[in-house]
Design a protein around this motif. Structure first.
Motif, short mmCIF file in Angstrom:
data_model
loop_
_atom_site.label_atom_id
_atom_site.label_comp_id
_atom_site.label_asym_id
_atom_site.label_seq_id
_atom_site.Cartn_x
_atom_site.Cartn_y
_atom_site.Cartn_z
N VAL A 150 -28.38 -11.31 6.14
CA VAL A 150 -28.73 -11.93 7.60
C VAL A 150 -27.46 -12.15 8.14
O VAL A 150 -27.17 -12.00 9.36
N HIS A 151 -26.41 -12.66 7.50
CA HIS A 151 -25.24 -13.28 8.31
C HIS A 151 -24.30 -11.91 8.69
O HIS A 151 -23.71 -11.89 9.90
N GLY A 152 -24.85 -10.47 8.38
CA GLY A 152 -24.37 -9.31 8.77
C GLY A 152 -25.01 -8.76 9.80
O GLY A 152 -24.51 -7.57 10.31
N THR A 153 -26.24 -9.17 10.11
CA THR A 153 -27.17 -8.69 11.03
C THR A 153 -27.39 -9.31 12.49
O THR A 153 -27.72 -10.74 12.40
N GLY A 154 -27.35 -8.79 13.46
CA GLY A 154 -27.58 -9.24 14.84
C GLY A 154 -26.33 -9.17 15.61
O GLY A 154 -25.15 -8.45 15.06
N ALA A 155 -26.27 -9.60 16.74
CA ALA A 155 -25.28 -9.42 17.61
C ALA A 155 -24.03 -10.55 17.27
O ALA A 155 -24.33 -11.64 17.02
N PRO A 156 -22.67 -10.27 17.40
CA PRO A 156 -21.52 -11.31 17.35
C PRO A 156 -21.82 -12.26 18.25
O PRO A 156 -22.41 -12.44 19.23
N VAL A 157 -21.16 -13.49 17.61
CA VAL A 157 -21.08 -14.50 18.75
C VAL A 157 -20.52 -14.26 20.07
O VAL A 157 -21.11 -14.94 21.01
N SER A 158 -19.48 -13.50 20.22
CA SER A 158 -18.98 -13.28 21.46
C SER A 158 -19.87 -12.51 22.40
O SER A 158 -19.89 -12.47 23.72
N PHE A 159 -21.12 -11.93 21.97
CA PHE A 159 -22.30 -11.28 22.45
C PHE A 159 -23.25 -12.25 22.82
O PHE A 159 -24.48 -12.12 23.19
N GLY A 160 -22.92 -13.56 22.30
CA GLY A 160 -24.17 -14.59 22.33
C GLY A 160 -25.33 -14.32 21.37
O GLY A 160 -26.24 -15.05 21.36
N GLY A 161 -24.72 -13.72 20.22
CA GLY A 161 -25.76 -13.35 19.15
C GLY A 161 -25.50 -14.56 17.84
O GLY A 161 -24.89 -15.37 17.98
N THR A 162 -26.68 -14.54 17.10
CA THR A 162 -26.61 -15.08 15.84
C THR A 162 -27.02 -14.32 14.70
O THR A 162 -27.66 -13.35 14.96
N PRO A 163 -26.95 -15.11 13.46
CA PRO A 163 -27.53 -14.21 12.42
C PRO A 163 -29.05 -13.83 12.60
O PRO A 163 -29.77 -14.59 13.02
N THR A 164 -29.53 -12.56 12.26
CA THR A 164 -30.87 -12.33 12.39
C THR A 164 -31.26 -11.48 11.17
O THR A 164 -30.77 -10.68 10.70
N ARG A 165 -32.63 -12.25 10.89
CA ARG A 165 -33.20 -11.60 9.72
C ARG A 165 -33.91 -10.18 10.16
O ARG A 165 -34.24 -10.09 11.24
N SER A 166 -34.46 -9.45 9.19
CA SER A 166 -34.99 -8.24 9.37
C SER A 166 -36.45 -8.59 9.78
O SER A 166 -37.10 -9.66 9.09
N GLY A 167 -37.08 -8.00 10.75
CA GLY A 167 -38.43 -8.11 11.25
C GLY A 167 -39.31 -7.74 10.21
O GLY A 167 -40.30 -8.23 10.29
N TRP A 168 -39.10 -6.74 9.51
CA TRP A 168 -39.97 -6.73 8.38
C TRP A 168 -39.84 -7.09 7.02
O TRP A 168 -38.44 -7.89 6.89
N TRP A 169 -40.56 -7.00 6.11
CA TRP A 169 -40.00 -7.81 4.80
C TRP A 169 -39.20 -6.95 4.02
O TRP A 169 -39.58 -6.52 2.80
N LEU A 170 -37.74 -7.01 4.48
CA LEU A 170 -36.84 -6.11 3.75
C LEU A 170 -36.79 -6.35 2.37
O LEU A 170 -36.79 -5.41 1.48
N CYS A 171 -36.68 -7.69 1.79
CA CYS A 171 -36.40 -7.93 0.23
C CYS A 171 -37.44 -7.52 -0.49
O CYS A 171 -37.27 -6.96 -1.61
N ASP A 172 -38.90 -7.69 0.01
CA ASP A 172 -40.14 -7.55 -0.60
C ASP A 172 -40.25 -6.10 -0.78
O ASP A 172 -40.58 -5.40 -1.73
N HIS A 173 -39.80 -5.05 0.36
CA HIS A 173 -39.77 -3.99 0.43
C HIS A 173 -38.88 -3.21 -0.49
O HIS A 173 -39.21 -2.11 -1.25
N VAL A 174 -37.57 -3.28 -0.34
CA VAL A 174 -36.65 -2.71 -1.04
C VAL A 174 -36.77 -3.22 -2.45
O VAL A 174 -36.51 -2.43 -3.45
#
Length: 475
Positions: free
Chosen positions: A217-241
């Motif tokens: 989650v820390h590595g997903t989403g737009a950077p702070v300079s773009f106004g972004g925040t950490p973003t979890r996957s919209g799908w159940w990533l850990c369950d599926h992987v």
């Protein structure tokens, strides 16, 4: 009054055409203009693996019996669905009243649930992963329930559970106890962070907890300079992987049992550790100098251009992984706007792939690229780029995918007329093969639909005994 929104039926008044709204393309339409030698190979492959022929072929896991005793998480259901698609007899052992996941529905609305022939409602997510599975109920918190499980376990190959760490062992139905009854049993525990170690699973350790706990989650989403925040996957990533890794690990244990071990084993797989495995070069990079891979939105830290970009009617992915592709991208743009190609290609700071990676060079190139794309549709951009042999593709909306000729023609988006729940549009099995392909026979069963058949067949119970167990809250 405040809760009336839960039951109000305000489904949008949009006319929905029967699927498919656009007929499937014919063989002649698909291969029109294709070179005869290529067409000959395409048709040979197609004749071997087309999914409409699946019902006439054997199933690779026929004769394997799986008890899926997981609840409240998708990881176990996702795992066991791989077995059920490949022909194993998968029995979902649900708590009395059914798995709570049956109740999940968009916005909590019943009108987005499917109704079985006996009037029982079920959420779409649960049905999607209940494919080809039987349903029984069992209360293992009762002694009679545990005895019933022990009675059928000699006839089981694989058991999957996700109870709190050590709970089944405490009840006397963990691997240590059940393997004494059936030494060939493969016992799989699935969860988010594991049954042991400092961060072992605690109540509430669901998929988002795992996503957040291992760096994804820390590595997903737009950077702070773009106004972004950490973003979890919209799908159940850990369950599926995690569920996919769990299925592979269990298959490997099954193979080892048959080939050289002669007995089963305990297997554990977690969602967090599965995703740790797929965010590969983060670890080596951090080990070199302590670097933490930053969020970079749709852009890539190692390639420029390699991103999803806005255009007139949505977004489109463009991949320019090396210098030849780089100049082809700008040649495509230059056919419409020559000044953009000239501006980029004459810049000495952008001619070599490694020189294009610093942030301000990326800002420059993507800004200029979108100056061309903003006036073109996804189709126009993709057509222009593919003429230059540049990998690209529009970001599709789900309703577009439903009618996309490729997936319809291959049978992966398909309508299943289920005996219990009626017509359900779904994604088909991904196991494509010429001799033992995967397939979907039904989407799910009402709660406990198969109690009588399973318990009479595997435990030898009669109807009177079943009625007694039901009355006592065991099934």
């Amino acid at each position: 009054m405040a809760e009336s929104w839960r039951t109000e039926k305000k489904r949008p008044k949009i006319k929905v055409l029967p699927w498919p709204a656009i007929p499937l393309p014919t063989v002649e339409e698909v291969y029109a203009g294709v070179d005869e030698k290529k067409k000959d190979y395409n048709l040979w492959i197609e004749s071997a693996v087309r999914q409409e022929f699946n019902a006439n072929k054997p199933e690779s896991l026929f004769g394997i019996r799986v008890l899926d005793m997981t609840a409240n998480q998708s990881i176990g259901h996702w795992c066991s669905s791989h077995f059920s698609e490949l022909g194993a007899e998968v029995i979902m052992v649900e708590p009395i009243g059914g798995d709570p996941l049956r109740k999940l529905s968009p916005f909590g609305r019943e009108e987005y649930m499917f109704t079985s022939r006996d009037g029982e409602k079920c959420g779409v997510k649960f049905l999607a992963e209940a494919r080809n599975k039987l349903s029984v109920t069992l209360n293992v918190e009762t002694e009679a329930g545990r005895n019933l499980l022990k009675a059928i376990i000699p006839q089981v190959d694989i058991l999957i559970e996700n109870a709190a760490p050590g709970h089944y062992d405490k009840l006397g139905i963990g691997y240590r106890q059940l393997s004494e009854i059936n030494p060939r049993l493969i016992y799989l525990w699935v969860g988010q962070r594991g049954q042991w170690g400092p961060l072992k699973d605690q109540p509430g350790a669901m998929d988002p907890v795992a996503q957040c706990s291992m760096g994804f989650v820390h590595g997903t989403g737009a950077p702070v300079s773009f106004g972004g925040t950490p973003t979890r996957s919209g799908w159940w990533l850990c369950d599926h992987v995690g569920g996919t890794f769990a299925a592979i690990g269990t298959m490997a244990a099954l193979y080892a049992r048959e080939k050289f071990l002669g007995h089963g084993q305990f297997v554990e797989c977690t969602g967090a550790e599965a995703v740790i495995r797929i965010i590969d070069y983060n670890w080596a990079w951090n080990g070199m100098d302590g670097s933490v891979r930053p969020r970079y939105g749709n852009w890539d830290l190692a390639i420029n251009i390699y991103a999803v970009n806005p255009c007139a009617d949505g977004q489109i992915m463009v991949g320019g992984g090396h210098d030849r592709l780089w100049f082809r991208i700008w040649r495509a743009a230059g056919k419409v706007k020559p000044a953009l190609e000239q501006h980029i290609c004459e810049d000495p700071k952008l001619r070599v792939v490694t020189d294009r990676l610093p942030h301000y060079q990326q800002v420059e190139t993507y800004t200029v690229l979108v100056e061309w794309m903003k006036d073109c549709t996804r189709f126009q951009c993709e057509t222009a780029l593919q003429e230059e042999e540049v990998a690209s593709g529009g970001v599709s909306f789900i309703d577009e995918v439903c009618e996309f000729p490729h997936y319809k023609y291959r049978g992966h988006v398909r309508l299943l007329d289920d005996g219990e729940y009626g017509k359900v549009l779904l994604g088909g099995s991904s196991f494509i093969g010429s001799n033992t392909p995967g397939r979907i026979k039904w989407v799910g069963r009402p709660v406990g639909k198969d109690n009588e058949d399973v318990y009479r067949g595997l435990a030898g119970l009669n109807r009177q005994e079943l009625a007694s167990l039901k009355k006592g809250g065991v099934i």
